[in-house]
Design an enzyme around this catalytic site. Structure first.
Site, mmCIF file in Angstrom:
data_model
loop_
_atom_site.group_PDB
_atom_site.id
_atom_site.type_symbol
_atom_site.label_atom_id
_atom_site.label_comp_id
_atom_site.label_asym_id
_atom_site.label_seq_id
_atom_site.Cartn_x
_atom_site.Cartn_y
_atom_site.Cartn_z
ATOM 1 N N HIS A 77 0.723 5.258 1.427
ATOM 2 C CA HIS A 77 -0.039 6.098 2.270
ATOM 3 C C HIS A 77 0.646 7.459 2.380
ATOM 4 O O HIS A 77 1.658 7.647 2.348
ATOM 5 C CB HIS A 77 0.004 5.447 3.662
ATOM 6 N N ASN A 115 0.779 -1.259 -0.033
ATOM 7 C CA ASN A 115 -0.124 0.035 -0.020
ATOM 8 C C ASN A 115 0.737 1.178 -0.056
ATOM 9 O O ASN A 115 1.918 1.198 0.493
ATOM 10 C CB ASN A 115 -0.864 0.065 1.275
HETATM 11 C C1 GAR Z 1 -2.710 8.818 -2.986
HETATM 12 O O1 GAR Z 1 -2.208 10.015 -2.469
HETATM 13 C C2 GAR Z 1 -2.437 7.736 -1.919
HETATM 14 O O2 GAR Z 1 -1.286 7.936 -1.276
HETATM 15 C C3 GAR Z 1 -3.820 7.829 -1.292
HETATM 16 O O3 GAR Z 1 -4.526 8.274 -2.211
HETATM 17 C C4 GAR Z 1 -4.180 8.846 -3.272
HETATM 18 C C5 GAR Z 1 -4.276 8.149 -4.386
HETATM 19 O O4 GAR Z 1 -4.022 8.856 -5.545
HETATM 20 N N1 GAR Z 1 -4.138 6.646 -0.512
HETATM 21 C C6 GAR Z 1 -4.439 6.659 0.744
HETATM 22 O O5 GAR Z 1 -4.778 7.789 1.363
HETATM 23 C C7 GAR Z 1 -4.752 5.205 1.370
HETATM 24 N N2 GAR Z 1 -5.227 5.157 2.701
HETATM 25 P P1 GAR Z 1 -4.134 8.180 -6.995
HETATM 26 O O6 GAR Z 1 -5.328 7.650 -7.183
HETATM 27 O O7 GAR Z 1 -3.714 9.202 -8.144
HETATM 28 O O8 GAR Z 1 -2.630 7.297 -7.029
#
Ligand code: GAR
Length: 210
Positions: A106, A104
């Site tokens: 984060h 994952n």
């Molecule tokens: C990213 O910033 C990722 O780190 C976060 O969601 C975004 C997805 O962006 N994930 C979380 O918060 C998980 N808890 P993306 O769809 O453009 O990759």
């Protein structure tokens, strides 16, 4: 044989895109989203990667939904499952099925700011350094073994949006790197910690905004 990867996402999919474009020794065999409208699905289809939606709103029982999802993932016989902005908490049974091959990303320097709204919370706390973390997923939400982190300095005039944008740039660097290491068989979990084989200095597991 290249590493078979299944990607799970819920939205934009920019991390998935960064991984897909990084020329890694992997084969992305499927992209699955819990949201049919996720932009990441459209991008996958453009690249000819099988992309399916499993709409969680059509299921009331989380554990049953996760069982269906896990069955669909297993069908693709993945070596690695990559959560790339998959915004649902996974059931313990799901995690147990894929533990050790579930990564994952984060948007914080874990263990600081697990959960949501990480950039807002970082600004509210007045931290001077923020960033992102790639980690193996365990049943302990946002606390699994850490593979790599990247830090960005917090600027006095940062808003959640400007900070998020700079952290995202780092996400796009470290997530492909982590996936590459996994595919190369260089990640070893020992007593809850990740060792990067062949890197005695551990220099490459931390990076900063340049
Ligand atoms: C990213 O910033 C990722 O780190 C976060 O969601 C975004 C997805 O962006 N994930 C979380 O918060 C998980 N808890 P993306 O769809 O453009 O990759």
């Amino acid at each position: 044989m290249s590493c078979r990867v299944v990607v799970l996402l819920s939205g934009r999919g920019s991390n998935f895109q960064a991984i897909a474009e990084a020329q890694l020794p992997i084969d992305i065999v499927a992209v699955i989203s819990n949201r049919p409208q996720a932009a990441g699905l459209a991008y996958a289809r453009e690249r000819g990667i099988p992309a399916v939606a499993f709409d969680h709103t059509e299921h009331t029982n989380r554990a049953a939904f996760d069982d269906l999802l896990a069955d669909e993932i297993e069908r693709h016989q993945p070596d690695l499952v990559v959560l790339a902005g998959y915004m649902r908490i996974l059931s313990p049974a799901f995690i147990a099925r894929f533990e050790g091959r579930l990564l994952n990303i984060h948007p914080s320097l874990l263990p600081m700011f697990p959960g949501l709204k990480t950039h807002e919370r970082a600004l509210a706390e007045g931290v001077k350094v923020h960033g992102c973390t790639v980690h193996f997923v365990t049943a302990d939400l946002d606390h699994g073994p850490i593979v790599i982190q990247a830090a960005v300095p917090v600027r006095a005039d940062d808003t959640p949006a400007t900070l998020a944008a700079r952290v995202l740039q780092q996400e796009h660097r470290v997530y492909p790197q982590a996936v590459r290491w996994f595919a190369e068989g260089r990640l070893e979990i020992n007593q809850g910690r990740v060792n990067l084989k062949g890197d005695s200095t551990s220099q490459s597991v931390f990076s900063t905004e340049r």
